[in-house]
Design an enzyme around this catalytic site. Sequence first.
Site, PDB file in Angstrom:
ATOM      1  N   HIS A 136       0.855  -1.183   0.000  1.00 33.04           N
ATOM      2  CA  HIS A 136       0.000   0.000   0.000  1.00 33.04           C
ATOM      3  C   HIS A 136       0.894   1.237   0.000  1.00 33.04           C
ATOM      4  CE1 HIS A 136      -3.246  -2.708   1.911  1.00 33.04           C
ATOM      5  NE2 HIS A 136      -3.491  -2.553   0.614  1.00 33.04           N
ATOM      6  N   GLU A 139       1.898   3.715   3.105  1.00 38.60           N
ATOM      7  CA  GLU A 139       2.383   3.083   4.334  1.00 38.60           C
ATOM      8  C   GLU A 139       3.914   3.016   4.269  1.00 38.60           C
ATOM      9  OE1 GLU A 139       0.246  -0.617   4.736  1.00 38.60           O
ATOM     10  OE2 GLU A 139      -1.689   0.346   4.361  1.00 38.60           O
ATOM     11  N   HIS A 224       3.534  -3.618   6.399  1.00 37.62           N
ATOM     12  CA  HIS A 224       2.480  -2.618   6.222  1.00 37.62           C
ATOM     13  C   HIS A 224       2.506  -1.620   7.379  1.00 37.62           C
ATOM     14  CE1 HIS A 224      -0.119  -4.478   2.970  1.00 37.62           C
ATOM     15  NE2 HIS A 224       0.666  -5.500   3.285  1.00 37.62           N
ATOM     16  N   GLU A 322       2.670  -5.043  10.753  1.00 38.13           N
ATOM     17  CA  GLU A 322       2.126  -3.691  10.613  1.00 38.13           C
ATOM     18  C   GLU A 322       2.683  -2.774  11.695  1.00 38.13           C
ATOM     19  OE1 GLU A 322      -1.138  -2.585   8.974  1.00 38.13           O
ATOM     20  OE2 GLU A 322      -1.642  -4.427   7.907  1.00 38.13           O
TER      21      GLU A 322
END
EC number: 3.4.17.-
Length: 526
Positions: A136, A139, A224, A322
């Site tokens: 993404h 990010e 992420h 993440e």
Amino acid sequence: MVAYRLLALISLGLGSHCASALQYGYNQLSTHKDSAVVAGAFPAINGTHLQSPAFTSPGTVPRGFSDGTSGPTRDETMEGFMRRLARSNSWMAYHEADFKSEEGRKFPYMYLSASNSSVENPSSHKLRVWLQGGVHGNEPAGDQSMLALLGDLAANQKWAAKLLEKMDILVLPRYNPDGVFYFQRYLATNFDPNRDHVKLARQQTRDIKELFTRFSPHIATDMHEFTAGRTFGPKKDIIYAADALFSAAKNLNIDEGIRQLSEKLFAKRMGKDIEAAGLRWDPYITQGESSSSKLLLLEAGTDAKIGRNAMGLSQCVVFLCETRGIGIADQHFERRTLSGLVMAKSILQTAVDNFDEVYNTIERGIRRFTNSRNDIVLTDKSPIMERTFGMLNITDASLFDYPIDFATTTPAEAVLTRSRPRAYLIPPSWPDIVKRLEVFGVKADKLPYSYVGPVEALNVTSVTFDKEYYEGVVTTTVQTKLVERNIRLPAGSYLVKTNQKNAALAFVALEVRTKDLLPVLIMDVY
């Protein structure tokens, strides 16, 4: 029990992708940086020295990074950094993929090996590790942590040599260069790259998937960031306290031994390593809808269209990693990048420290899955349990454990299962299905003769359409009835045997009751 299944499909002509409130390019989120009170709970970590461009060459960071309209590292800066590392280290090889992004951007990656191996010819009896970031585009700690890892390896030659005694590593730092350019989540075409792992709607997804399949890793990570400022509670005054959220692949068609290795060895070690670095963590979650006043958080799910599970269905250990970063621009970027780096290093070090257990468990799991006659899992559910989750009060930055309902997938519980077929039969009129399977690394044999004989098929008894487009299709919920019948298929039909390593990807792509599937109509026989 009849062991073949017929796939005879009717296209619904669902049209092209439709995404509301999106334009072409620059689909950027608003920036809401932490208040001074909240920021005090995320201080810089003493002794941090990150070896990536945003920190070693701060003059290359675009001005837009400070207000959330740009990432910190342009393509040319990243490529130059990677090339310099490769020139200085014989065990680092710089490559550019033989495909481009939707807007024609390059995909540089690094191949790290102590031998003369390559993606197509990896070292024998070594672990193969795939590390990716930047799926993404908004990010940035995802790809920056991958660059920091490369820099850390170059700066710590003894550690790098120790790793490469046991593994070959492929690092693809920027999966979505168009998204990074526009500082948006999506591909240039506004498809979500992390929701395209079964449909394979975009050529870019297929190209990267083929590279992944050729490498055939034992271990993979996907880096992420998550939204920093999402508030919860009756007063909307609490936020996640974690620096890092992580999850292993959860799909129940992944060999159980591989899933347990992920949870009992890698996940436990990762939590300890994050804490040792002075950081906070929790399992990866999303918010669920609940009829009670209690907050419901959903642990990372089993859906195969998500990259974490799609990679895991090739029978490997996979982690989604993440860090806390969406929506706060450049705030706490060193701490965010460090969080990603700690998780990536933990996975590598755990694999090396436990090489025999890791290598043998994964290889046994591949053989066990390939030869299995166990039922396959089509749908599952997440049992709900009570637990606490680390939260931070935004008024005074106090940290506390907040009671929640937690829908767990460690493990999920199977709901609908089906006997594992020996093979699938696909008529010659559907070569695009076969091409999709080949991207997954699933072999399909073209029959030189016509097939006449019994099959097990599914009669579609009901189809309920969703009310809107999702990633270019209208999703449906179907009900089926199992039938046995004799069929005749012409020469040139395809036989997809299920005694192969990546067969679980065929299960999720071809079984009509799984998610994110092929189009069917009521009364179809499938």
